[in-house]
Design an enzyme around this catalytic site. Structure first.
Site, PDB file in Angstrom:
ATOM      1  N   ASP A  53      25.197  -1.284  61.772  1.00 33.18           N
ATOM      2  CA  ASP A  53      25.491  -2.320  62.744  1.00 33.18           C
ATOM      3  C   ASP A  53      26.883  -2.917  62.546  1.00 33.18           C
ATOM      4  O   ASP A  53      27.676  -3.007  63.481  1.00 33.18           O
ATOM      5  CB  ASP A  53      24.426  -3.424  62.638  1.00 33.18           C
ATOM      6  N   ALA A  93      24.828  -4.923  67.346  1.00 34.53           N
ATOM      7  CA  ALA A  93      24.967  -3.507  67.674  1.00 34.53           C
ATOM      8  C   ALA A  93      23.620  -2.803  67.652  1.00 34.53           C
ATOM      9  O   ALA A  93      23.289  -2.001  68.537  1.00 34.53           O
ATOM     10  CB  ALA A  93      25.938  -2.828  66.717  1.00 34.53           C
ATOM     11  N   ASP A  94      22.806  -3.100  66.637  1.00 33.74           N
ATOM     12  CA  ASP A  94      21.465  -2.504  66.564  1.00 33.74           C
ATOM     13  C   ASP A  94      20.592  -2.963  67.723  1.00 33.74           C
ATOM     14  O   ASP A  94      19.906  -2.163  68.368  1.00 33.74           O
ATOM     15  CB  ASP A  94      20.792  -2.900  65.248  1.00 33.74           C
ATOM     16  N   LEU A  95      20.589  -4.267  67.976  1.00 35.38           N
ATOM     17  CA  LEU A  95      19.719  -4.805  69.016  1.00 35.38           C
ATOM     18  C   LEU A  95      20.152  -4.330  70.398  1.00 35.38           C
ATOM     19  O   LEU A  95      19.317  -4.002  71.245  1.00 35.38           O
ATOM     20  CB  LEU A  95      19.705  -6.332  68.943  1.00 35.38           C
ATOM     21  N   GLY A 154      19.013  -0.789  70.857  1.00 30.01           N
ATOM     22  CA  GLY A 154      17.587  -0.725  71.155  1.00 30.01           C
ATOM     23  C   GLY A 154      17.290  -1.056  72.603  1.00 30.01           C
ATOM     24  O   GLY A 154      16.435  -0.425  73.239  1.00 30.01           O
TER      25      GLY A 154
END
Length: 408
Positions: free
Chosen positions: A152, A180-182, A185
């Site tokens: 991330d 970045a991860d969220l 997703g």
């Protein structure tokens, strides 16, 4: 939209994705966040974890709730969990059979890893032509960095997001949550739902390729637009907006107040409400472009005016004046906010080991097919016997697999 209170009629209905089966091969955050959204919407999500330790986030604490970290619990509710050793040929074959019956497969390994395990897109598609196969990775399935591991913070750094985050004279900082991860997703959810819609027309599934870096680049929107238009490299403005003034956090008598005077009318209301109404028509500040050009002159005047009252007092006064503004809440204050509670954004679920777990609920409010928190995040290997037994494995074979450490 109907009332969103606890007695809302939509709580009685099935989820919008009821009947869809999702094989979740992902771990950590981007993939599990995607599959939790699907599970909240009613999909049957089967989470596959390794036998030794399970999802890495089970140990990402403190704090812990029961045997697992709160981090793991935050993105894994409403799922069934199995624990298998994907290095074991029999377990790979069993997971392949699950993939052959799934509507959606989600994975976030480094590109090439699932193919080496016999669970890549082409291999799954050969047995299941209609599958929607979702890969979330650091840099995507193509390009010179495609095989590198994704994190991330690195995606935030490479994308330029960190370069515009932080105080003007300070160091770049990462967003306070794993943006970045969220974001990846959420993009994965959008992509797979679009692929399911296309499948209704064509009968064919497809591969959805999402990367953390691409998602962060997409977030640049008006920041990138400003660069394309002007050639000027965007810089950090702290809480301020590069093209709207006043639109930032200001110190008050006891804390910070966020102000969002997004147009000239709101600016005039704001100026009158804080006692600097004579500046509303000042040629230096009359229009937003004027205020942007002269922000260094205007901001100290606003700060001096707001220093007279506490943040919450200003929040009420400005709300009465029709100006968007509010104190900057800490996390505990935000979770206790009356509006957050009225929208049922905090839920609870009973966990067999941890007891009652509070968690952030789904923000999706569908009038006919509600989201819901139905089941606690699974214990490590909680549903292994249930899921594999439904595939025809008898107690004897399950015991043999467990004895040799291939399943938990």
């Amino acid at each position: 939209m109907p009332d969103s209170g606890a007695s809302s009629p939509w709580l009685e209905h099935e989820g919008a994705l009821e009947g869809l089966r999702v094989l979740d091969l992902s771990r950590i955050l981007s993939g599990p966040f995607c599959t939790m959204i699907l599970a909240d919407l009613g999909a049957d999500v089967i989470k596959v974890e390794n036998v030794e330790g399970g999802d890495d986030t089970r140990s990402w604490g403190p704090p812990f709730q029961g045997e697992d970290a709160a981090y793991f619990h935050s993105v894994n509710r409403n799922k069934r969990g199995i624990a298998v050793d994907l290095k074991d040929p029999r377990c790979r074959e069993l997971v392949g059979r699950l993939a052959a019956t799934a509507d959606i497969v989600v994975e976030n390994f480094r590109p090439g890893t699932t193919a080496r395990l016999g669970l890549g897109y082409e291999q799954v598609r050969a047995a299941n032509p209609g599958v929607v196969y979702v890969s979330v990775s650091g840099y995507g399935q193509t390009g010179p960095m495609s095989r590198e591991p994704g994190y991330d913070a690195i995606a935030q750094a490479l994308s330029g997001v960190m370069s515009v985050t932080g105080e003007p004279d300070g160091a770049p900082v990462r967003v306070g949550v794993s943006g970045a991860d969220l974001a990846a997703g959420m993009w994965a959810c959008i992509g797979l739902l679009a692929a399911l819609r296309a499948k209704e027309r064509t009968g064919e599934g497809q591969w959805v390729d999402v990367s953390l870096l691409d998602g962060q680049i997409s977030w640049l929107t008006y920041v990138a637009g400003g660069y394309f238009a002007s050639g000027k490299v965007p810089r950090r403005y702290g809480s301020a907006h590069p093209t709207i003034v006043p639109y930032q956090a200001f110190p008050t008598a006891d804390g910070y107040l966020m102000v969002a005077a997004g147009n000239d009318g709101l600016w005039r209301r704001f100026a009158r409400a804080v006692g600097i109404g004579d500046l509303a028509e000042d040629p230096r500040f009359a229009s937003n472009p004027d205020r942007v050009r002269n922000r260094d002159e205007l901001l100290p005047i606003i700060e001096a005016a707001l220093a007279r009252w506490p943040a919450r007092e200003w929040g009420m006064r400005l709300a009465d004046a029709g100006v968007p503004a509010g104190p900057i809440n800490t996390v505990d204050q935000a979770l206790a906010h009356p509006q957050v509670r009225a929208r049922n954004m905090i839920g609870e679920v009973e966990h067999p080991i941890a007891g009652t777990i509070s968690m952030v609920a789904s923000p999706l409010k569908l009038s006919a097919t509600a989201t819901a928190i139905r089941t606690a995040p699974p214990e490590h290997g909680q549903h292994t016997d249930e899921v594999l037994g439904a595939m025809g494995l008898g107690a004897t074979e399950l015991a043999e697999l467990r004895d040799r450490g291939a399943v938990r």
